[in-house]
Design an enzyme around this catalytic site. Structure first.
Site, PDB file in Angstrom:
ATOM      1  N   SER A 119       0.810  -1.215   0.000  1.00  0.00           N
ATOM      2  CA  SER A 119       0.000   0.000   0.000  1.00  0.00           C
ATOM      3  C   SER A 119       0.843   1.264   0.000  1.00  0.00           C
ATOM      4  CB  SER A 119      -0.924   0.000   1.231  1.00  0.00           C
ATOM      5  OG  SER A 119      -0.176  -0.165   2.413  1.00  0.00           O
ATOM      6  N   HIS A 140      -2.532  -2.843  -6.022  1.00  0.00           N
ATOM      7  CA  HIS A 140      -2.975  -2.509  -4.670  1.00  0.00           C
ATOM      8  C   HIS A 140      -4.497  -2.603  -4.581  1.00  0.00           C
ATOM      9  CE1 HIS A 140      -3.475   0.822  -1.407  1.00  0.00           C
ATOM     10  NE2 HIS A 140      -3.559  -0.382  -0.878  1.00  0.00           N
ATOM     11  N   GLU A 152      -5.576  -0.018  -7.369  1.00  0.00           N
ATOM     12  CA  GLU A 152      -4.573   0.978  -7.723  1.00  0.00           C
ATOM     13  C   GLU A 152      -3.392   0.239  -8.350  1.00  0.00           C
ATOM     14  OE1 GLU A 152      -2.735   4.883  -5.483  1.00  0.00           O
ATOM     15  OE2 GLU A 152      -2.859   3.013  -4.345  1.00  0.00           O
ATOM     16  N   ASN A 190      -2.938   6.264  -0.513  1.00  0.00           N
ATOM     17  CA  ASN A 190      -2.458   6.522   0.840  1.00  0.00           C
ATOM     18  C   ASN A 190      -1.717   7.841   0.982  1.00  0.00           C
ATOM     19  OD1 ASN A 190      -3.458   4.380   2.443  1.00  0.00           O
ATOM     20  ND2 ASN A 190      -2.094   2.989   1.362  1.00  0.00           N
TER      21      ASN A 190
END
Length: 297
Positions: A119, A140, A152, A190
């Site tokens: 992540s 991800h 992602e 993130n």
């Protein structure tokens, strides 16, 4: 073409990834060094398939077919030897991931794509320990994998366009929504999410507002389905801290990304959120309402 998929790591993300690929008709090998973790993963997948049956999104026959598509292994080398795609979903620890990628690079077939579900950790760094950086990519998934639509997809500078196109097509085949980004600390998901969570924790730490108030403002005022503190509990405060540290170090110790002392203290005390039964909220109380951790009001 991808037909055979190996997933390394049978935790929450790994079993979810195995679930969606197996349900999509792929042959899946779920790999973990811990046999008990593999057993737990299969039970979790079965339980999640039962939920889908209850919602009438799949049939009992589809559940059985999905489970039949999954085999397990405690041996990485054996588990990836016939794979078209390997997805690493181990603990978010850079040294562990590098070690795994060195192993699978040696053991997987030459044309096999090597993906990581990290992540936040640099895809470029992971690719650098292999002899096939052009075949390495980030994939991800979001938690819970069987429910969340986003994948992602992260290129490293060497990733071949054909590899990216293959992963995009696979995500679409799994009924997911792929978004392709380039490698940078935290990628996009993130890089944006974790500073928000960190800022919410700072707001609590500095006494600006309480847990319930912070989450209510973000849910009611900003239309977020879950407040940032509840979401942090759901992700795991240890995971949040790990990702925030990656951002902090990746952006040259920029104070903008410095993890809140309260977050570090909670992780040190084992208050990790849902998985430990206590974080910003207390879990397992039997109440249908969220119960704020009294020590954090």
């Amino acid at each position: 073409m991808v037909h055979v998929v190996s997933v390394i790591g049978a935790g929450t993300m790994g079993n979810g990834i195995a679930h969606v690929f197996a349900q999509g008709g792929f042959t899946v090998t779920l790999i973990d060094v811990d046999p008990a973790q593999l057993e737990k993963a299969i039970k979790t997948i079965s339980k999640n398939l039962d939920r889908q049956i209850a919602k009438e999104t799949i049939t009992e026959e589809q559940k059985l077919a999905t489970l039949k598509n999954i085999s397990t292994s405690t041996d990485i080398i054996e588990g990836v030897k016939n794979a078209d795609l390997v997805i690493e979903a181990a603990t978010e620890n850079v040294e562990l991931k590098l070690k795994i990628f060195q192993t699978i690079d040696e053991a997987a077939p030459a044309g096999c794509i090597l993906a990581t579900n990290t992540s936040s950790i640099s895809i470029t760094k992971i690719a650098s320990v292999t002899k096939r950086p052009e075949m390495v990519i980030g994939m991800h998934f979001m938690n819970p994998v069987p429910v969340m639509k986003l994948v992602e997809i992260i290129n490293n500078p060497a990733t071949k366009q054909t590899v990216t196109s293959t992963i995009v097509s696979l995500a679409e085949e799994l009924n997911k929504v792929p978004c392709v980004v380039n490698d940078a600390p935290g990628f996009i998901a993130n890089r944006i999410l974790m500073p928000m969570i960190n800022e919410a924790i700072y707001s609590l730490h500095e006494g600006v507002a309480g847990v319930a108030e912070i989450d209510t403002i973000m849910k009611v005022g900003m239309a977020h389905p879950m407040g940032p503190l509840q979401l942090a509990d759901f992700i795991g405060l240890d995971v949040c801290l790990s990702i925030i540290n990656v951002l902090y170090e990746g952006f040259g110790n920029n104070a903008k990304y410095a993890p809140c002392p309260l977050l570090k203290d909670m992780v040190a005390k084992g208050r990790l959120g849902v998985k430990s039964g206590e974080g910003f909220y207390v879990y397992g109380s039997g109440s249908k309402e969220l119960v704020v951790n009294k020590s954090l009001k």
